[in-house]
Every structure is written in C-alpha cells, then in structure tokens.
Motif scaffolding. Structure first.
Motif, PDB file in Angstrom:
ATOM      1  N   UNK A  80       0.834  -1.196   0.000  1.00 28.65           N
ATOM      2  CA  UNK A  80       0.000   0.000   0.000  1.00 28.65           C
ATOM      3  C   UNK A  80       0.874   1.253   0.000  1.00 28.65           C
ATOM      4  N   UNK A  81       1.921   1.246   0.817  1.00 24.56           N
ATOM      5  CA  UNK A  81       2.830   2.391   0.857  1.00 24.56           C
ATOM      6  C   UNK A  81       3.496   2.591  -0.495  1.00 24.56           C
ATOM      7  N   UNK A  82       3.954   1.502  -1.102  1.00 19.42           N
ATOM      8  CA  UNK A  82       4.611   1.609  -2.401  1.00 19.42           C
ATOM      9  C   UNK A  82       3.688   2.137  -3.478  1.00 19.42           C
ATOM     10  N   UNK A  83       2.460   1.639  -3.510  1.00 17.66           N
ATOM     11  CA  UNK A  83       1.502   2.127  -4.499  1.00 17.66           C
ATOM     12  C   UNK A  83       1.167   3.596  -4.265  1.00 17.66           C
ATOM     13  N   UNK A  84       1.024   3.992  -2.995  1.00 12.86           N
ATOM     14  CA  UNK A  84       0.756   5.389  -2.702  1.00 12.86           C
ATOM     15  C   UNK A  84       1.903   6.291  -3.124  1.00 12.86           C
ATOM     16  N   UNK A  85       3.141   5.867  -2.822  1.00 12.36           N
ATOM     17  CA  UNK A  85       4.296   6.660  -3.235  1.00 12.36           C
ATOM     18  C   UNK A  85       4.411   6.723  -4.754  1.00 12.36           C
ATOM     19  N   UNK A  86       4.097   5.631  -5.431  1.00 11.93           N
ATOM     20  CA  UNK A  86       4.149   5.624  -6.886  1.00 11.93           C
ATOM     21  C   UNK A  86       3.166   6.631  -7.469  1.00 11.93           C
ATOM     22  N   UNK A  87       1.977   6.713  -6.890  1.00  7.73           N
ATOM     23  CA  UNK A  87       0.983   7.684  -7.358  1.00  7.73           C
ATOM     24  C   UNK A  87       1.460   9.110  -7.123  1.00  7.73           C
ATOM     25  N   UNK A  88       2.028   9.362  -5.955  1.00  5.53           N
ATOM     26  CA  UNK A  88       2.525  10.709  -5.643  1.00  5.53           C
ATOM     27  C   UNK A  88       3.665  11.085  -6.574  1.00  5.53           C
ATOM     28  N   UNK A  89       4.581  10.164  -6.828  1.00  6.51           N
ATOM     29  CA  UNK A  89       5.716  10.451  -7.705  1.00  6.51           C
ATOM     30  C   UNK A  89       5.254  10.694  -9.140  1.00  6.51           C
ATOM     31  N   UNK A  98      11.037  -1.320  -3.535  1.00 11.68           N
ATOM     32  CA  UNK A  98      12.118  -1.193  -4.514  1.00 11.68           C
ATOM     33  C   UNK A  98      11.644  -1.565  -5.913  1.00 11.68           C
ATOM     34  N   UNK A  99      10.784  -2.565  -6.017  1.00 17.54           N
ATOM     35  CA  UNK A  99      10.262  -2.978  -7.317  1.00 17.54           C
ATOM     36  C   UNK A  99       9.340  -1.918  -7.913  1.00 17.54           C
ATOM     37  N   UNK A 100       8.479  -1.342  -7.094  1.00 10.64           N
ATOM     38  CA  UNK A 100       7.502  -0.371  -7.588  1.00 10.64           C
ATOM     39  C   UNK A 100       8.140   0.971  -7.938  1.00 10.64           C
ATOM     40  N   UNK A 101       9.204   1.349  -7.250  1.00 11.57           N
ATOM     41  CA  UNK A 101       9.755   2.698  -7.395  1.00 11.57           C
ATOM     42  C   UNK A 101      11.067   2.740  -8.177  1.00 11.57           C
ATOM     43  N   UNK A 102      11.428   1.663  -8.845  1.00  9.34           N
ATOM     44  CA  UNK A 102      12.656   1.655  -9.651  1.00  9.34           C
ATOM     45  C   UNK A 102      12.314   1.335 -11.100  1.00  9.34           C
ATOM     46  N   UNK A 103      13.259   1.644 -11.969  1.00  6.42           N
ATOM     47  CA  UNK A 103      13.047   1.364 -13.393  1.00  6.42           C
ATOM     48  C   UNK A 103      14.266   0.678 -13.985  1.00  6.42           C
ATOM     49  N   UNK A 106       4.012  14.242  -9.258  1.00  5.65           N
ATOM     50  CA  UNK A 106       5.084  15.243  -9.210  1.00  5.65           C
ATOM     51  C   UNK A 106       5.971  15.217 -10.444  1.00  5.65           C
ATOM     52  N   UNK A 107       5.902  14.140 -11.218  1.00  5.89           N
ATOM     53  CA  UNK A 107       6.734  14.041 -12.411  1.00  5.89           C
ATOM     54  C   UNK A 107       8.146  13.577 -12.141  1.00  5.89           C
ATOM     55  N   UNK A 108       8.422  13.128 -10.919  1.00  7.50           N
ATOM     56  CA  UNK A 108       9.771  12.656 -10.583  1.00  7.50           C
ATOM     57  C   UNK A 108       9.995  11.272 -11.171  1.00  7.50           C
ATOM     58  N   UNK A 109      11.087  11.130 -11.911  1.00 11.09           N
ATOM     59  CA  UNK A 109      11.374   9.858 -12.576  1.00 11.09           C
ATOM     60  C   UNK A 109      11.757   8.790 -11.560  1.00 11.09           C
ATOM     61  N   UNK A 110      11.336   7.574 -11.867  1.00 11.75           N
ATOM     62  CA  UNK A 110      11.685   6.457 -10.994  1.00 11.75           C
ATOM     63  C   UNK A 110      13.168   6.142 -11.120  1.00 11.75           C
ATOM     64  N   UNK A 111      13.823   6.016  -9.975  1.00 10.01           N
ATOM     65  CA  UNK A 111      15.262   5.769  -9.945  1.00 10.01           C
ATOM     66  C   UNK A 111      15.622   5.269  -8.553  1.00 10.01           C
ATOM     67  N   UNK A 112      16.923   5.161  -8.298  1.00  5.57           N
ATOM     68  CA  UNK A 112      17.362   4.788  -6.963  1.00  5.57           C
ATOM     69  C   UNK A 112      16.995   5.850  -5.930  1.00  5.57           C
ATOM     70  N   UNK A 113      16.883   7.097  -6.383  1.00  7.68           N
ATOM     71  CA  UNK A 113      16.478   8.167  -5.464  1.00  7.68           C
ATOM     72  C   UNK A 113      15.063   7.918  -4.947  1.00  7.68           C
ATOM     73  N   UNK A 114      14.158   7.559  -5.842  1.00  8.95           N
ATOM     74  CA  UNK A 114      12.783   7.285  -5.414  1.00  8.95           C
ATOM     75  C   UNK A 114      12.713   6.034  -4.540  1.00  8.95           C
ATOM     76  N   UNK A 115      13.563   5.046  -4.823  1.00  6.43           N
ATOM     77  CA  UNK A 115      13.631   3.875  -3.948  1.00  6.43           C
ATOM     78  C   UNK A 115      14.094   4.290  -2.557  1.00  6.43           C
ATOM     79  N   UNK A 116      15.106   5.164  -2.516  1.00  6.34           N
ATOM     80  CA  UNK A 116      15.585   5.655  -1.229  1.00  6.34           C
ATOM     81  C   UNK A 116      14.510   6.414  -0.470  1.00  6.34           C
ATOM     82  N   UNK A 117      13.723   7.221  -1.192  1.00  7.67           N
ATOM     83  CA  UNK A 117      12.619   7.940  -0.543  1.00  7.67           C
ATOM     84  C   UNK A 117      11.623   6.956   0.064  1.00  7.67           C
TER      85      UNK A 117
END
Length: 262
Positions: A113-122, A206-211, A125-136
């Motif tokens: 649920x947290x990962x899906x929520x963060x994915x929607x927020x990102x 990590x799976x949801x927020x990385x590319x 915001x237009x922030x590209x998925x990367x290691x930075x988003x995984x760290x967030x």
C-alpha cells in the motif's frame, strides 16, 4: 516431571530453531552444488556459481545499489527520527499523541500500500523512478522504526544533564548535538543497523519505485522469472552473509557499548 518438562522445552526450542534456520542451511548448502539445478540431490561441490555471481556485472551493480540505498536511506531515516523524537520528548506540541501516532502509522500499513501510494505521488510530481525514489520509499518505511526506537530511549534522567549544559551556556542546538545525541548513540546505532537490514533486502517498494537501476532483490526476482538458476542460491548466500555481518557490527557497536556504560 521436571525432567520431562525440560526435555519438552529443549525439543520445542530445537524444532523452533530448525524451522527458522533450515531454509538458510539448505540455501547455503545448494549454492555449492555442482549441477545446473539447485535442487536435491546434492551432486558434488563447486564454487563456480559464486564465480558466476561475482563476474556478473548486473548482479554486482544491483548489489552496490542495494548497499548505497540501504546506508543512505537509513542514515536519513535515523536523522529525521532523532529530530522528531527530540521534539516530542523535549517540547510540548499540540496534539502530540496524535502526531506520534501518525509517525508510527506506516509500521501498521502494508508495504504494498505504501509503495503504491508513493508511486501515485511520484507520478503526480513528475519525478522519474530511480534509486532516489527507492531511497525515498525506504526512508518512509524505516522512519517510524527509527522514531520508535529513539523516542523510547529518551528518559527523564537525561533532562537534568541537558539542563546542566544549558546552565553552563550551551545553546539548544549544542545541547541536542553534543549532549543528547551522544547519550542516545546506542539507540541511534541500533535504529540505523536495523533500518539497513530491512532496507537491504526489501523488495516491494524497490520494485515499484525503480526502473532501470534496480536493487539486488529486484534483480534476483528478474532472474527467477526465467526459471531456477543456481546463481540465485549463491547470491542469496551472499545476501545472508552481509545481513549477518550487519548484525555482528550492531552487536559490537551497540550492545557492548551499552554493557560498558551500565
């Protein structure tokens, strides 16, 4: 009757440890199997799968990504957790009980649920998925743990020492960094190493927020999609070894320090 109780307790403890550690023992044992499938029976011993793992550029890159994300996100989570714990413990804030509950609330929510929520927020915001988003994402899931550990260790006996430091002319930021933080160092280190351990092998966020740049659990999942691979046992054994190393460092850095101070 006493001997029977002792025997039953020993049997229960043995079965419990067997249940916990048997999968790990099997994983490590079959990582040395000289065969193309990591399944019984054990056909000889070899180190070629470890050689294949350490010569695989993608696996080593994912391993490095996992270490960087785990250490950096845990450090940020500990810093934010310490600042939040200090504020709640030393200042009177409006609706503090509600705010503390909101901070620890992610511990009761599924990481999916947290990962899906963060994915929607990102995405908004237009922030590209990367290691930075995984760290967030890892900061979000580890911050409640760090806050809970550090806040629980902030007792009233430390207030007198902080008050004495202020009487000697220390400013608030000096008291926090030079007096309170050293007293809470065992708790801070415990929170940090636990966060590193959780972030190190976390998969869903990590799976949801990385590319393109992925962490090691995501890379292992990609390998498993194509079927059983003997390298998965080898890299799993490496992950286990690193996790044990983190726990040993935590034991040496935290619990021995706590024992000496007491």
């Amino acid at each position: 009757m006493r001997h029977l109780t002792t025997a039953l307790a020993a049997l229960y403890a043995g079965l419990l440890y067997l249940f916990i550690f048997l999968p790990v023992v099997v994983l490590v044992l079959f990582s040395f199997q000289d065969g193309t499938l990591p399944v019984p029976p054990l056909n000889g011993l070899t180190l070629r799968w470890y050689e294949a793992v350490f010569s695989d550029g993608k696996l080593m890159a994912a391993l490095g990504n996992s270490l960087v994300v785990a250490v950096v996100s845990s450090a940020i989570a500990c810093l934010l957790g310490f600042l939040a714990a200090y504020a709640f413990a030393r200042y009177t804030l409006p609706a503090s009980a509600l705010l503390r509950s909101l901070i620890v609330a992610p511990m009761t929510v599924s990481t999916l649920i947290i990962g899906l929520g963060l994915l929607s927020v990102l995405n908004l915001t237009g922030l590209r998925l990367s290691l930075v988003t995984v760290g967030i994402g890892h900061v979000v899931i580890n911050l409640p743990l760090c806050f809970a550990i550090i806040y629980a260790s902030m007792g009233g006996h430390q207030v007198n020492i902080e008050r004495a430091a202020r009487d000697l002319g220390a400013r608030d930021w000096q008291v926090m960094l030079l007096v309170t933080a050293p007293m809470l160092l065992p708790s801070i280190l415990a929170a940090f190493f636990l966060s590193v351990t959780f972030s190190w092998d976390e998969f869903i966020v990590a799976f949801l927020l990385s590319r393109f740049d992925v962490t090691l659990p995501v890379e292992i999942w990609s390998m498993l999609r194509s079927g059983l691979d003997p390298r998965t046992n080898a890299i799993g054994s490496v992950v286990f070894l690193i996790s044990v190393a983190f726990l040993i460092v935590m034991e040496l850095a935290v619990f021995r320090k706590t024992g000496k101070s007491s």
